[in-house]
Enzyme design. Structure first.
Site, short mmCIF file in Angstrom:
data_model
loop_
_atom_site.label_atom_id
_atom_site.label_comp_id
_atom_site.label_asym_id
_atom_site.label_seq_id
_atom_site.Cartn_x
_atom_site.Cartn_y
_atom_site.Cartn_z
N GLU A 406 0.81 -1.22 0.00
CA GLU A 406 0.00 0.00 0.00
C GLU A 406 0.85 1.27 0.00
OE1 GLU A 406 -0.64 -2.75 1.54
OE2 GLU A 406 -2.71 -3.26 1.06
N HIS A 473 -11.28 -6.04 9.17
CA HIS A 473 -12.00 -5.90 7.90
C HIS A 473 -13.29 -5.11 8.12
CE1 HIS A 473 -9.30 -9.20 6.82
NE2 HIS A 473 -9.54 -8.90 5.56
#
Ligand SMILES: Cc1ncc(C[n+]2csc(CCOP(=O)(O)OP(=O)(O)O)c2C)c(N)n1
Length: 667
Positions: A406, A473
């Site tokens: 990322e 998540h």
């Protein structure tokens, strides 16, 4: 030291010498000024100049370089006016950062130099993005990034080299191995024999060279540049050198064995080069004396001009204004009041997720220079299938699968922006933004304020809970970004807003964090205009009018509020959907307060330090006379978000919504 002239012309060699002398003599002057207290800090590159100078001269003037704190030679070899550099180092308004940045933490578009942030490693991935732009434009160019030996221990080094390798990008990575981090010697920094050995691990070529020999540096990098362009591949160069002074002047050199200074003094890049120039009759001793005198005069003259600067008089309006690049709102495509106007437009009933895909697809058609990046977004279509079918339509160059990195991808997005590209990065889950956090918070958000460069990047953030996905998540992390000046934070709750705001985010030249609640993706449907349109960032929506209490909310919580109002028709609930969290629509907030005098701020994020806290404080400060009750917040528990459905339900703000409404009504 052995110099090889090869086919380098005498003219070029003389230019190299002049460029080598300049940073050394500037530094010597700076050390004097430092002792006199006229400048506050200095990071010395004395002993390492051959690398900056050789590298810069081996490149074309319009190829981007990502220098660090010891690369004065990059700035001077790109012919930046010295007087302006001096102003920069004094923190003067007329420097390159209007007094907002110190030492070498600034860049300049005209000179194709990208300013570093203190964290060092993030520079490397920006070079990936620039090289990607060159590659996509089919330009015969490379980008070049520097790191120290210490910086190679950072994850950013790995991510940037790996991405460049996988994407076949023409980037030159230069390691300046001067034997020490701040004080930590290389044997406490890495275990491989040579740092260049790491190239093999990435499947790329590399070479170790004498970094004090300017002709070796120049000639090697020229050759490597040709290689990178021809083969469309990155290359790693380890330049062996030594730092003759401390990390910065105040930190001293006690940790360095004394004999090393003597050894490296003999390898001084300038003295050795001068001896060779004389031996080869390229310059005489008199020429060298004259050139030194001319350089000294030039520095003194520029210093006079650079040190006349007046004191900074802070202008708060300008300070705040410069945080963002000017957004050009395209009035023709803006829908001011989406709810009413869309009736007049041909629309299609769409799920939230398809509205996002629609906005992305129309933007890809509008902007040939828009690139999408993310894990598994190409053939696989993304974790949520937002980009399904895009590869077939737009090709793999623009719909880019990324390695799992990322930080490098956010950095690459910034690099693309330097070259005029737009990009949308998909975080697979908003939770994973933590590993790209530094680039977002410190690079993207601050770059415009620091040196006037915009970061034309949208980061899509599939966010939120309600689906039993556990602590990593499901998080709501919008508040981290709302706290960061320089970002815009957008959080739609309906399909029409999702499309219109996403298009606006892509049009916006600033970095936009675009939150998409995962639970809304396939559960919410609504009419979405077929045409390309945008909804202005920073404008809230009055969802429904009411008289008893005003709920100010956003995202999935808008639907909780609507549902609650429907189930409790005896309470008249006014609902405002903020839609954008940074900047907040304060007019809309004030209006919401004034309509009922009782305000409940509702969000899925945790209570403490959430966006609601900011809004509540603002209302208390600015709307006190409009209130009939204390401002209340209904938010999720101050715990991580749990996995079990029962625990998650209990965690969620909606479990306490009825209680909060009743408490507020009772006032
Ligand atoms: C992420 C981060 N950690 C720590 C520091 C503090 N720091 C500044 S420079 C430096 C040493 C860097 O060493 P190296 O990469 O070898 O470059 P050099 O200074 O030797 O040129 C350190 C630890 C920092 N700037 N950023």
């Amino acid at each position: 030291m052995h110099f090889e002239k090869k086919d380098i012309s005498n003219e070029t060699i003389k230019a190299i010498y002049k460029n080598l002398l300049l940073p050394r003599m500037i530094e010597e002057k700076m050390l004097v000024l430092l002792r006199q207290g006229k400048i506050s800090k200095w990071f010395s590159g004395i002993g390492q100049e051959a690398i900056s100078v050789g590298a810069t001269m081996a490149l074309q003037a319009d190829e981007w370089i990502m220098p660090l704190h010891r690369n004065l030679g990059v700035f001077t070899s790109r012919n930046m006016p010295l007087r302006k550099l001096f102003k920069q180092w004094q923190g003067d308004k007329d420097g390159y950062s209007k007094g907002r940045e110190r030492s070498f933490h600034f860049g300049n578009r005209e000179h194709h130099i990208c300013g570093m942030i203190s964290h060092l490693g993030p520079q490397l991935a920006i070079a990936d993005g620039v090289a990607l732009a060159y590659k996509l434009k089919k330009e015969q160019k490379v980008s070049l990034a520097f790191t120290g030996d210490g910086g190679t221990s950072e994850g950013d080094f790995h991510e940037a080299l790996n991405t460049a390798a996988v994407w076949d990008l023409p980037v030159i990575f230069i390691i300046e191995n001067n034997g020490y981090g701040l004080s930590t010697p290389t044997n406490e920094q890495y275990r491989c024999k040579n740092l260049v050995d790491k190239a093999a691990g990435y499947g790329i070529e590399g070479v170790q060279i004498d970094g004090n020999n300017v002709l070796t540096v120049y000639d090697t990098i020229k050759g490597v540049r040709d290689y990178c362009i021809k083969n469309q591949k990155p290359y790693l160069i380890e330049c062996m050198t030594f730092r003759m002074r401390g990390h910065e002047e105040a930190s001293g050199v006690k940790y360095v064995p004394k004999n090393l200074f003597g050894e490296w003094e003999k390898k001084d890049p300038i003295k050795n080069f001068e001896q060779w120039l004389e031996q080869e009759n390229i310059l005489s001793a008199a020429d060298i004396t004259r050139l030194r005198a001319e350089t000294k005069d030039h520095i003194e003259e520029e210093l006079k001009a650079g040190f006349v600067a007046g004191k900074i008089i802070p202008d708060t309006e300008e300070e705040v204004d410069d945080v963002y690049a000017r957004s050009m709102v395209n009035r023709e495509s803006v829908i001011d009041n989406a709810v009413t106007q869309q009736v007049n437009m041909p629309s299609t009933e769409k799920k939230f997720i398809h509205a996002i895909s629609d906005g992305l697809e129309q933007s890809l058609n509008k902007y040939p220079n828009l690139v999408l990046m993310g894990q598994d977004i190409a053939e696989y279509g993304g974790a949520f299938k937002v980009t399904e079918g895009f590869v077939e339509k737009f090709g793999k160059e623009r719909i880019r699968n990324t390695p799992l990195c990322e930080s490098a991808i956010v950095g690459a997005a910034l690099g693309l922006s330097l070259e005029g590209y737009k990009s949308v990065m998909e975080m697979q889950f908003a939770d994973f933004v933590t590993v790209g956090f530094n680039q977002i918070i410190n690079n993207l958000a601050k770059i415009h304020y620091r040196w006037g460069q915009n970061a034309d990047v949208v980061i899509r953030m599939p966010t939120g809970g309600g689906v039993g996905a556990g602590p990593f998540h499901s998080q709501s992390n919008e508040a981290w970004f709302v706290h960061t000046a320089g970002l815009k934070v957008v959080y739609p709750s309906s399909p029409i807003d999702a499309k219109g705001l996403l298009i606006a985010a892509i049009n916006d030249p600033n970095p936009v964090m675009f939150f998409e609640h995962k639970a809304l993706y396939r559960s919410i449907t609504g009419p979405v205009p077929d045409q390309y349109f945008e909804i202005e960032i920073g404008k809230a929506k009055h969802v429904q009018a009411g008289e008893d209490i005003s709920v100010i909310t956003y995202g999935a919580a808008v639907h909780w509020a609507i549902e609650y109002a429907e189930k409790n028709p005896h309470i008249s609930i006014d609902i405002t959907d903020l839609r954008t969290l940074l900047p907040l629509d304060y007019d809309a907030i004030r209006n919401a307060v004034s309509r009922t005098g009782k305000v409940l701020i509702l969000h899925e994020d945790n209570l403490t330090g959430g966006v609601g806290a900011e809004i509540a404080a603002w209302i208390a400060e600015h709307c006190y006379t409009l209130l009939d009750a204390p401002v209340m917040r209904c938010a999720s528990l101050d715990t991580p978000i749990p996995f079990s459905i029962e625990l998650e339900k209990n965690f969620m703000a909606y479990s306490r919504l009825g209680e909060a409404v009743e408490k507020l009504i009772a006032y």
